[in-house]
Design an enzyme around this catalytic site. Structure first.
Site, mmCIF file in Angstrom:
data_model
loop_
_atom_site.group_PDB
_atom_site.id
_atom_site.type_symbol
_atom_site.label_atom_id
_atom_site.label_comp_id
_atom_site.label_asym_id
_atom_site.label_seq_id
_atom_site.Cartn_x
_atom_site.Cartn_y
_atom_site.Cartn_z
ATOM 1 N N LEU A 46 0.858 -1.177 0.000
ATOM 2 C CA LEU A 46 0.000 0.000 0.000
ATOM 3 C C LEU A 46 0.901 1.236 0.000
ATOM 4 O O LEU A 46 1.992 1.217 0.581
ATOM 5 C CB LEU A 46 -0.884 0.028 1.244
ATOM 6 C CG LEU A 46 -2.098 -0.893 1.287
ATOM 7 C CD1 LEU A 46 -2.666 -0.940 2.700
ATOM 8 C CD2 LEU A 46 -3.169 -0.439 0.305
ATOM 9 N N ASP A 47 0.451 2.312 -0.632
ATOM 10 C CA ASP A 47 1.195 3.561 -0.552
ATOM 11 C C ASP A 47 1.341 3.977 0.909
ATOM 12 O O ASP A 47 0.451 3.688 1.729
ATOM 13 C CB ASP A 47 0.457 4.674 -1.303
ATOM 14 C CG ASP A 47 0.476 4.470 -2.812
ATOM 15 O OD1 ASP A 47 1.350 3.720 -3.291
ATOM 16 O OD2 ASP A 47 -0.384 5.065 -3.491
ATOM 17 N N PRO A 48 2.418 4.686 1.247
ATOM 18 C CA PRO A 48 2.569 5.159 2.634
ATOM 19 C C PRO A 48 1.370 5.956 3.132
ATOM 20 O O PRO A 48 0.989 5.844 4.307
ATOM 21 C CB PRO A 48 3.833 6.032 2.562
ATOM 22 C CG PRO A 48 4.638 5.413 1.470
ATOM 23 C CD PRO A 48 3.621 4.974 0.433
ATOM 24 N N ALA A 49 0.762 6.759 2.252
ATOM 25 C CA ALA A 49 -0.386 7.572 2.665
ATOM 26 C C ALA A 49 -1.672 6.770 2.782
ATOM 27 O O ALA A 49 -2.668 7.269 3.311
ATOM 28 C CB ALA A 49 -0.583 8.729 1.691
ATOM 29 N N ALA A 50 -1.687 5.541 2.280
ATOM 30 C CA ALA A 50 -2.891 4.709 2.333
ATOM 31 C C ALA A 50 -2.935 3.901 3.622
ATOM 32 O O ALA A 50 -1.911 3.644 4.258
ATOM 33 C CB ALA A 50 -2.929 3.776 1.129
#
EC number: 5.4.99.25
Length: 326
Positions: A46-50
């Site tokens: 997952l993206d860090p922001a997700a």
């Protein structure tokens, strides 16, 4: 001489609700330290922001984790209409901003029309800020240098998009999609189709096909880890949270073999099935009938091609065998 492994030979799966602003690998390594596991991996970053569901696999579970990469996934995404960014999320720089009057003219019918337009099979070009590789480096490496490189489109399928909430610039959707789908790209493309631009403000993975079990927050896992005593080798509290090695591939159909046949299978030999599989598939989870334990992945094999007796019946040929310690 190779470096010696450190840590324990521990196997199983922990389902993490990944928090925001941490990479998937950093989250994995944190839980790996809790377990003092010498082998670990996850089933798709997952993206860090997700945030959201991130299956963490340890030991023998890593041998089958890649099958989960093929699975469908579901996300809840909050999109910000009217602003397009370099990364198609809130981390990027603004590259275009729509006039407020344009957003005021949007109707729910416009949104429903675009939802229908982007539901179903389609081709998608990945973002320049994705982790896909070009000449050995991830695309985001080139993007940060301002270098545009050619990107291949990929075939994806958006199974379903449900409108959850829409008010002004805030649009919330539930998206179920095939492997390889970039939600940031989907939102960017939908924003273009609406004529106003859009980017992902929040993203949460809520479901992965075939992944079944309790999901723990990072705080819950840390609290359990605090009950362990590494100096005494006592990891009982955190070990109790480990799920079966095939937790992440429950969508794969099963076949069953008796204990004696399971022993053959675990040595890399074909094993005769207890009964024919209920469904036809490319590969199967192989279970030992005596205790239901998952022992590996297999392919069906005709009796004449098997190395065992030539009785009637089907055999399963090992494709991936687990190293069971019992």
């Amino acid at each position: 001489m190779g470096r010696r492994k450190s840590g324990r030979d521990v196997s199983g799966v922990i389902l993490l609700d990944k928090p925001r602003d941490i990479s998937s690998n950093a989250a994995l390594q944190q839980v790996r330290r809790f377990l003092n596991a010498n082998k670990a991996g996850h089933t798709g970053a997952l993206d860090p922001a997700a945030t959201g569901l991130l299956p963490l696999c340890f030991g023998e579970a890593t041998k089958v984790s890649h099958y989960s990469l093929e699975a469908d996934k579901a996300y809840r995404v909050e999109a910000c209409l009217g602003i397009r960014t370099t990364t198609s999320d809130s981390e990027g720089e603004i590259v275009a901003q729509a006039d407020a009057a344009l957003l005021e003219r949007l109707t729910q019918a416009d949104i429903v029309r675009v939802i229908k337009q982007f539901t179903g099979p389609q081709q998608q070009s990945p973002s320049m800020y994705s982790a896909l590789k070009h000449e050995g480096r991830p695309l985001y490496y080139y993007a940060r240098l301002g270098i545009e490189v050619p990107r291949k489109t990929r075939a994806i399928t958006i199974r379903e998009i449900n409108l959850v909430e829409w008010h002004g610039a805030r649009l919330v959707l539930d998206v179920t999609c095939s492997k390889g789908t970039y939600i940031r790209t989907l939102i960017d493309d939908m924003g273009a189709a609406l004529g106003c631009g859009a980017h992902v403000a929040e993203l949460h993975r809520s479901w992965i096909e075939g992944v079944v079990g309790p999901v723990y927050s990072a705080e819950e896992l840390a609290a359990v880890a605090a009950q362990t005593d590494p100096e005494q080798g006592d990891y009982a509290a955190i070990d109790a949270l480990l799920l079966a090695n095939d937790t992440v591939i429950q969508q794969v159909p099963t076949v069953t073999v008796e204990a004696a046949e399971a022993a053959k299978f675990l040595l890399g030999n074909p094993a005769q099935l207890t009964q024919p599989p209920e469904v036809v598939a490319d590969h199967y989870r192989v279970l030992r009938s005596s205790d239901g334990v998952f022992i590996g992945m297999g392919l069906l094999q005709a009796p004449a091609l098997a190395t065992g007796p030539a009785e009637a019946g089907l055999w399963v040929k090992p494709k991936r065998v687990l190293n069971l310690r019992d």
